[in-house]
Scaffold this active site. Structure first.
Site, mmCIF file in Angstrom:
data_model
loop_
_atom_site.group_PDB
_atom_site.id
_atom_site.type_symbol
_atom_site.label_atom_id
_atom_site.label_comp_id
_atom_site.label_asym_id
_atom_site.label_seq_id
_atom_site.Cartn_x
_atom_site.Cartn_y
_atom_site.Cartn_z
ATOM 1 N N ARG A 79 0.842 -1.201 0.000
ATOM 2 C CA ARG A 79 0.000 0.000 0.000
ATOM 3 C C ARG A 79 0.881 1.256 0.000
ATOM 4 O O ARG A 79 0.620 2.221 -0.718
ATOM 5 C CB ARG A 79 -0.947 0.002 1.213
ATOM 6 C CG ARG A 79 -1.989 -1.121 1.173
ATOM 7 C CD ARG A 79 -3.045 -0.945 2.250
ATOM 8 N NE ARG A 79 -2.533 -1.056 3.614
ATOM 9 C CZ ARG A 79 -2.458 -2.207 4.313
ATOM 10 N NH1 ARG A 79 -2.857 -3.351 3.776
ATOM 11 N NH2 ARG A 79 -1.993 -2.202 5.548
ATOM 12 N N LYS A 169 -12.188 15.145 4.228
ATOM 13 C CA LYS A 169 -13.339 14.618 3.478
ATOM 14 C C LYS A 169 -14.179 13.692 4.361
ATOM 15 O O LYS A 169 -13.623 12.920 5.157
ATOM 16 C CB LYS A 169 -12.852 13.831 2.265
ATOM 17 C CG LYS A 169 -13.997 13.341 1.386
ATOM 18 C CD LYS A 169 -13.574 12.273 0.397
ATOM 19 C CE LYS A 169 -13.819 10.888 0.962
ATOM 20 N NZ LYS A 169 -13.617 9.817 -0.032
ATOM 21 N N GLU A 210 -19.193 15.346 1.262
ATOM 22 C CA GLU A 210 -19.519 14.400 0.188
ATOM 23 C C GLU A 210 -20.750 13.552 0.481
ATOM 24 O O GLU A 210 -20.654 12.509 1.125
ATOM 25 C CB GLU A 210 -18.324 13.456 -0.071
ATOM 26 C CG GLU A 210 -18.619 12.481 -1.213
ATOM 27 C CD GLU A 210 -17.526 11.441 -1.461
ATOM 28 O OE1 GLU A 210 -16.593 11.334 -0.632
ATOM 29 O OE2 GLU A 210 -17.624 10.732 -2.466
ATOM 30 N N LYS A 252 -18.572 17.761 -2.652
ATOM 31 C CA LYS A 252 -18.199 16.651 -3.530
ATOM 32 C C LYS A 252 -19.462 15.833 -3.769
ATOM 33 O O LYS A 252 -20.080 15.337 -2.829
ATOM 34 C CB LYS A 252 -17.115 15.793 -2.866
ATOM 35 C CG LYS A 252 -16.763 14.533 -3.661
ATOM 36 C CD LYS A 252 -15.434 13.940 -3.220
ATOM 37 C CE LYS A 252 -15.141 12.637 -3.922
ATOM 38 N NZ LYS A 252 -13.754 12.194 -3.749
HETATM 39 P P1 13P Z 1 -14.511 7.298 -6.779
HETATM 40 O O1 13P Z 1 -14.149 8.398 -7.740
HETATM 41 O O2 13P Z 1 -13.791 6.011 -7.061
HETATM 42 O O3 13P Z 1 -15.990 7.151 -6.631
HETATM 43 O O4 13P Z 1 -13.947 7.733 -5.356
HETATM 44 C C1 13P Z 1 -14.095 9.028 -4.948
HETATM 45 C C2 13P Z 1 -14.197 9.098 -3.489
HETATM 46 O O5 13P Z 1 -13.404 9.717 -2.829
HETATM 47 C C3 13P Z 1 -15.324 8.432 -2.832
HETATM 48 O O6 13P Z 1 -15.402 8.838 -1.498
#
Ligand code: 13P
Length: 375
Positions: A79, A169, A210, A252
């Site tokens: 990772r 986030k 998000e 987001k």
């Molecule tokens: P994806 O673009 O793969 O959906 O991931 C974005 C993301 O940060 C989801 O929390």
């Protein structure tokens, strides 16, 4: 089939009737000294022209799943090596403004001994951090989830800022189904998002809020628009009520799309039209930027749709990307866990970042996609 949105509508105005009414949204929260970049400047830098965010914040189970599909063992070293590959890609800073890290990664070092956040700032990229702790089933509401991670968040945010993070986030998940989402599911997630955002701003970090409306299911484009409308209205009502400073955050969100299994798949033009209509109806103009997640779209489809959305223009916010899979898929497949493939994997990432950098300006084309091997 009667969608649950009539009940959802009732949550939209409750904040306006809560007593006592105080000047929500107008307050300036207590803040630590901000350092070189104030929050609004950080938010603006994350959506700078031609740039977007790389989401590399897969949790251990998620990165495990992605690696397993390619027979790459999910060891801590693999990772680390993979994230180092991504972050040290030459030229990455030309199209990538910020990277979202996972807790394990923000503490790791590159093989030259630099901490990961430092390796990003060396490329002019702003380090960010995923701070939610994933989802659990929402009790009493089959098929719905609530995002966890508020306990102890104030302390974790202070530590992440020390470690170099400048933005955060939190992902909430909203599923579409015959009787989903419910008003309670949307309200619980909106409240958690607002608390996360308020705590982030208090800590001197720009929250990337998000609420992801999932593309799983056979629902139509119109149904996705209806659910995304209701979700964003509730989220902004909660943000306002919790005095989140809209100028110092990013949204987001998913694009408005036909469900993955819907027989009629809307084209990029229809996606752009529905997405922009939905955002104009729900996102205040004070928000500096909206970044899209890719959500399981193929990388090229995500770029084409982003291009169509950004080309349409005429919106009050900056529009950009915060892609995970749509930026990383080709790079991870090329890498395969082997150090011999690092340069080729970095070229794949750079190509996708460039294509998306063009899409943000509405300048992506089939020719740009073919220019893969250009230096
Ligand atoms: P994806 O673009 O793969 O959906 O991931 C974005 C993301 O940060 C989801 O929390």
């Amino acid at each position: 089939m009667k969608p649950a949105l009539e009940t959802v509508g009732k949550t939209m105005t409750t904040h306006a009737h809560s007593t006592p009414i105080s000047p929500g949204g107008a307050a300036t929260p207590n803040r630590p000294t901000m350092g070189p970049l104030a929050l609004a400047a950080t938010a603006a830098a994350l959506v700078a022209p031609g740039k977007g965010i790389l989401a590399a914040d897969e949790s251990l189970p998620t990165i495990g799943k992605r690696f397993k599909a390619l027979d790459i063992p999910s060891t801590e070293e693999n990772r680390r090596a993979y994230r180092e590959l991504l972050f040290t890609t030459p030229g990455l800073g030309e199209c990538i403004s910020g990277v979202i890290l996972f807790d394990e990664t923000i503490r790791q070092k590159t093989s030259s001994g630099a901490l990961m956040p430092g390796s990003l700032t060396a490329q002019g990229i702003i380090p960010g951090i995923k701070v939610d702790k994933g989802t659990m089933a929402l009790p009493g509401f089959a098929g719905e989830k609530i995002t966890q991670g508020l306990d102890g968040l104030r302390e974790r945010l202070a530590e992440y800022r020390q470690l170099g993070a400048r933005f955060t986030k939190w992902r909430a998940v909203i599923a579409i189904g015959e009787s989903l989402p419910t008003a309670a599911g949307i309200a619980a997630n909106s409240r958690a998002l607002a608390l996360f955002a308020a705590l982030s701003q208090e800590a001197g970090l720009v929250p990337v809020v998000e609420p992801e409306v999932l593309m799983d299911g056979d629902h139509t484009l119109a149904r996705c628009e209806e659910v995304t409308n209701a979700t964003l209205q509730a989220v902004f009502a909660a943000l306002f009520e919790h005095r989140v400073v809209l100028e110092e955050m990013l949204l987001k969100t998913g694009m408005v799309l036909s469900g993955k299994d819907c027989p009629e798949q809307a084209d990029a033009g229809k996606v752009a039209e529905a997405t922009i209509r939905c955002l104009r109806r729900t996102v205040p103009a004070a928000v500096p930027g909206i970044v899209f997640l890719s959500g399981g779209q193929s990388d090229v489809a995500a770029t084409e749709r982003l291009n169509a959305i950004c080309r349409a223009g005429g919106v009050p916010w900056k529009l950009s990307f915060s892609f995970g899979r749509a930026l990383q898929d080709a790079a991870m497949k090329t890498w395969q866990g082997s150090s011999a493939n690092v340069a080729a994997a970095q070229a794949a990432l750079r190509h996708r970042a460039r294509c998306n950098g063009l899409a943000v300006q509405g300048k992506y084309s089939a020719q740009a996609e073919r220019d893969h091997l250009a230096p």
